[in-house]
Write an enzyme that holds these catalytic residues in place. Structure first.
Site, short mmCIF file in Angstrom:
data_model
loop_
_atom_site.label_atom_id
_atom_site.label_comp_id
_atom_site.label_asym_id
_atom_site.label_seq_id
_atom_site.Cartn_x
_atom_site.Cartn_y
_atom_site.Cartn_z
N GLU A 37 28.76 70.76 49.94
CA GLU A 37 29.51 72.04 50.00
C GLU A 37 28.23 73.19 49.94
O GLU A 37 28.50 74.26 50.45
CB GLU A 37 30.40 72.11 49.00
CG GLU A 37 31.67 73.22 49.32
CD GLU A 37 31.31 74.64 48.63
OE1 GLU A 37 31.94 75.43 48.89
OE2 GLU A 37 30.08 74.94 47.95
N ASP A 46 28.57 68.30 44.52
CA ASP A 46 27.05 68.68 44.63
C ASP A 46 27.26 70.02 43.97
O ASP A 46 28.36 70.81 43.76
CB ASP A 46 26.73 68.77 45.96
CG ASP A 46 27.49 69.84 47.03
OD1 ASP A 46 28.73 69.81 46.96
OD2 ASP A 46 26.75 70.48 47.63
#
Lengths: 475, 475
Positions: free
Chosen positions: A165, A99
């Site tokens: 994250e 991400d």
């Protein structure tokens, strides 16, 4: 005996266009984990990654993490991969995230953030290029180059790539803890490539991180926002109290004003005193990455110590007050100040929370305000320091010297990568941070980039590291 | 000789449902001037208003004001209306605005903000109900009730209704100044209904307003926002400097810390000392409208003086810092603190700007920061005080006593209505502020309302005022 790596290196060079194309495809998926509307893109990115792994002959499982707490939204799956299952080889567990931070062209990007743009000077610009799609693909590229060169992969590789994250790694700790003695059981060591060189020229291996305690100070009074014309001068304003408290936390030179913080910091040892001089770091590079000369210290050693081994306090902003351009004559009814303390050995989370909250309450009490105060930690993550003498680090140091022609600096970082500590605790194994990008990559900023050189040599480095890992004696 | 008003009053009561329906139609047009996307709705509202005037037999011109500076967007037109042109009658110029503050149900409204909801207790909730669509329609309703009752309209009415009041009244001053001796030339006095009673029970006439000097403090350092993990402890942070400066401006009890402000305030005269005791105002009502008991003073007189005749300083917020819910470990690169000072006689705009900027610069200098400071006024509007002995006020006082059965309080206001001073200067005539709504209407807040009683009796009041104006001897 140094491993024979020339064939592998040549193949990485030969495949470099294909590797850049793989990064281009990854950057093109706007996997912004913090934007709910883009959650499907994050999931799509996870599927793309698993698909790439499968095509390379690895196994890849998309592990669901359930709903995001407080929403109806599925968390993006964790990609759990394995490449190789040879009992005679060491097993290395690698972690990364697929991400990315939010990005809009209108934020000030020179190029479209979700189109990888390769500049003539080698900068490859795009959101996620360096954080963390480039490093994650580094492992895949290393596998592909081994296959293309016909060189046996030197270790078993376990992979854990998450998709949250940049938005708190929701659900990941539970998974890591649950799999510590299951999917991750074979791991002999852990390697994470999700940080950066200290400067732009010299590679480093990272063995320490600061922790982070993040606080909110809520001050409320009126029942709703007020008009300053009607109430100005007659009501005690929450903003007035809040800025007075925030102003009491830290001074211009970064000195934390809260008693009981400095007292917890481990004293500087004689050994440590000599550690900083050799590090490839200079104030010019810092000024470059800072974009100004507004540093607190003028010298390298004080600056590195302030970043690595002393706590710092930053004021991030205020929720509930007027924050748009222009003018609005509002008296905000409830304001929430946000600040955080970067923590270091031997600070304790609970002790730190206690002295912070007590101090804020004391300062507020002295204001003599009728408003209401609440102060509390939003989240806390502990600092981490590993042993840089472990074979995991020795192997990485040899690989670095082989690829880059220099011994790496052994560094710590001022930031937090909470998953580092989780992996260490769940597996009981040494964790190494092996960065690919450099200090000017601008991970969370506009114009994020990864230099082509760092990407291609970084792929060589990850592969070489695995070869040295295979040879390194146990220690 | 008191005018015969019974027939008019009866007709207002008889038509009250139609008048509420007219307000419902107006509230249903979301004429939010500060939101560019809703600019067509503001324009639509102006056309609707002009159309209503025309149907009542008034002339109505939609006067364009050109483009909004810095945009490609047309400013909403000013509605210039005239009803009656009898040289034997006095001419009264009335002002109001047909634009409204932003509102979304999700802000916390109990009802849809752009649907007028009439509650059982008489509260008519909806954005713009009290600010300022109710009062603007009051004039139209007064015309209609006269026609329905067959009573001669006592004055010529000039109307100036603008659509940018909630967003800086861009372009209006130029129009008023240009028309002062043209379209507005006949005006014998001016009446503005765009403020509120001091409490909820007793009507008032308002003869004074505070001014407002609005300031920005810009502090910049790094080239872009930074990550506090990487830079915390090594860079001087603009937020740290800014909150320290903001904390130095005012204390919890509203005392302005800037030298040279208090010195400019007109001394309290012996006459004035007795003025406050008679005013219908009590701390309970203030606590109600404040929604808490967090007042600076415990007594009426100190509170009224703090609102009307002393300056105040409010901190509104910070642009450029983290302002969303949640946690973000950013070090903002450039932050802009916003605050304003409500000004009173005999403060001078330039002198005040000078002492404010000098003080902020001095405080910043003492911080010893390498960051860069800019402090400047965003906009400044002067205070206004009129003569409450003028026939314009005497007529309004008599009308108030007739409609509400009590003599009105003569009040000042803590807020600014800059157009008041502009009309006074452009026409050279006395300006009266004649409020319709009460202190709990929540003009700029969620759940804005106008009480049905204040709307219907307010329509009677506006009509009665015009009758008394017609009879009042020149003074």
């Amino acid at each position: 005996m140094a491993p024979q790596l020339d064939g592998y290196f040549q193949k990485v060079d030969a495949l470099s266009d294909a590797f850049i194309e793989r990064l281009r495809q990854a950057v093109a998926i706007p996997s912004v984990s913090s934007e709910y509307a883009r959650r499907p893109e994050v999931v799509r990115m996870g599927h793309w990654l698993a698909d790439q792994l499968t095509k390379l002959g690895a196994t890849a499982e998309l592990r669901p993490l359930g709903k995001q707490p407080g929403t109806d939204l599925d968390l993006p799956p964790v990609v759990l991969g394995r490449y190789g299952n040879d009992k005679n080889k060491r097993t290395i567990l690698v972690y990364g995230h697929y991400d990315v931070q939010p990005a809009e062209k209108s934020d000030g990007w020179d190029t479209e953030p979700f189109e990888l743009t390769v500049k003539e000077d080698g900068r490859m610009c795009g959101r996620g290029a360096t954080d963390d799609k480039g490093p994650v693909l580094g492992w895949l590229n290393a596998i592909e180059a081994h296959q293309a060169a016909g060189i046996d992969f030197p270790v078993n590789l376990l992979m854990c790539f998450e998709g949250m994250e940049e938005y708190g790694s929701e659900g990941l700790d539970d998974l890591i803890n649950a799999e510590g003695k299951k999917f991750f059981a074979d791991a002999d060591a852990v390697c994470i490539s999700d940080n950066y060189w200290l400067g732009t020229e010299k590679p480093c291996l990272t063995y320490g991180l600061r922790g982070c305690n993040y606080y909110s100070i809520e001050i409320s009074g009126p029942g709703a926002d007020l008009h300053s014309g009607v109430f100005g001068g007659t009501a005690q304003e929450p903003m007035t109290d809040l800025v007075r408290i925030m102003a009491s936390l830290v001074d211009t030179n970064g000195k934390i004003q809260i008693p009981g913080i400095a007292e917890q910091v481990a004293p500087v040892t004689a050994d440590e005193e000599g550690l900083y001089d050799g590090i490839a770091f200079n104030m010019e590079t810092l000024h470059d990455s800072l974009g100004s000369k507004t540093t607190i210290f003028e010298d390298k050693k004080s600056t590195l110590m302030a970043r690595w081994r002393y706590p710092s306090l930053s004021l991030h902003g205020i929720e509930g007050a007027f924050s748009a351009p222009g003018a609005k004559t509002v008296i905000p009814a409830k304001v929430i100040g946000k600040f955080s303390i970067r923590t270091v050995p031997n600070m304790e989370i609970d002790k730190t929370n206690e002295v912070v909250c007590r101090y804020v309450e004391d300062v507020f009490k002295k204001l003599g305000s009728k408003n209401t105060l609440k102060v509390y930690p939003q989240h806390c993550g502990k600092w981490w320091v590993a042993s840089p003498n472990h074979w995991n680090f020795t192997a990485a140091a040899k690989a670095t010297e082989r690829v880059w022609g220099v011994k790496p600096d052994f560094t710590r970082e001022g930031g937090s990568i909470p998953v580092t500590l989780t992996f260490e605790q769940a597996t009981g194994k040494n964790v190494l941070l092996l960065p690919m990008g450099s200090s000017t990559d601008g991970a969370h900023s506009i114009n994020e980039k990864l230099d082509k050189r760092n990407y291609i040599e970084g792929i060589k480095l990850l592969g070489a590291y695995l070869h040295y890992v295979a040879e390194e004696p146990m220690n």
